[in-house]
Design a protein around this motif. Sequence first.
Motif, PDB file in Angstrom:
ATOM      1  N   ASP A 135      30.131  37.921  36.954  1.00 38.80           N
ATOM      2  CA  ASP A 135      30.628  36.750  37.796  1.00 38.80           C
ATOM      3  C   ASP A 135      30.366  36.906  39.389  1.00 38.80           C
ATOM      4  N   SER A 136      29.108  37.626  39.482  1.00 33.94           N
ATOM      5  CA  SER A 136      28.684  37.279  40.931  1.00 33.94           C
ATOM      6  C   SER A 136      27.174  37.227  41.109  1.00 33.94           C
ATOM      7  N   GLU A 166      25.302  42.252  28.967  1.00 32.76           N
ATOM      8  CA  GLU A 166      25.756  41.187  29.906  1.00 32.76           C
ATOM      9  C   GLU A 166      24.464  40.205  29.902  1.00 32.76           C
ATOM     10  N   GLU A 167      24.990  38.991  29.989  1.00 36.40           N
ATOM     11  CA  GLU A 167      23.942  37.949  29.922  1.00 36.40           C
ATOM     12  C   GLU A 167      23.868  37.006  31.161  1.00 36.40           C
ATOM     13  N   ILE A 182      31.366  38.136  44.858  1.00 36.95           N
ATOM     14  CA  ILE A 182      32.386  39.000  43.810  1.00 36.95           C
ATOM     15  C   ILE A 182      33.768  37.980  44.249  1.00 36.95           C
ATOM     16  N   PRO A 183      34.231  37.575  43.184  1.00 40.78           N
ATOM     17  CA  PRO A 183      35.518  37.143  43.014  1.00 40.78           C
ATOM     18  C   PRO A 183      36.716  38.059  43.897  1.00 40.78           C
ATOM     19  N   VAL A 184      37.766  37.793  44.451  1.00 40.30           N
ATOM     20  CA  VAL A 184      38.630  38.457  45.007  1.00 40.30           C
ATOM     21  C   VAL A 184      39.870  38.843  44.202  1.00 40.30           C
ATOM     22  N   ASP A 185      40.178  38.447  43.097  1.00 35.31           N
ATOM     23  CA  ASP A 185      41.447  38.704  42.518  1.00 35.31           C
ATOM     24  C   ASP A 185      41.476  40.034  42.042  1.00 35.31           C
TER      25      ASP A 185
END
Length: 170
Positions: free
Chosen positions: A92-93, A73-74, A115-118
């Motif tokens: 991504d959050s 993780e970067e 957090i994206p919700v896809d």
Amino acid sequence: MNKLTFDCFTKKIFIKAPIEKLYWCWGTSEGITSWFLSTAIYTSATGEERKVDENIQAGDSYLWKWHNWDGKEEGTVLKANGKDFLEVSFADSKVSVTLEDHEKAVLVILKQHEIPVDEESKLNIHHGCSNGWTFWLANLKAYLEHGILLNETEHDLRNIPLSGFEFVNM
């Protein structure tokens, strides 16, 4: 948060340890690798690698690697006050950690948000990270209160399909 949603979650745990020790566990490379990661490299905004016992600062970038996972993780340290709060970009959050002193223990409050919700993010980030943080916070408590680690370091789980979703001590 008044209701459960897929764009964020909060995890809390009381840990009997000095707030300074808890901040060290989150805010230094040496600290975060003592209970959570196999490798943590923080680089300042000017490109200098932070010393292992040096507090992270807003604007730092990081590289994290875990035991039993070949991924990495970067991200970026978004906020770090050196005593009771930090926030990083993560998966991504964003993840924030707040430490509240409550006389006999410190309340650790971890919030993962934006957090994206896809559907993929609901499964991998919300569900996966929520389960993961539950374990890792319990691991931090075991480490600080009892001097033991619960995460798996003896058995290589990397070649077991779905190990990250099935093993509770990844």
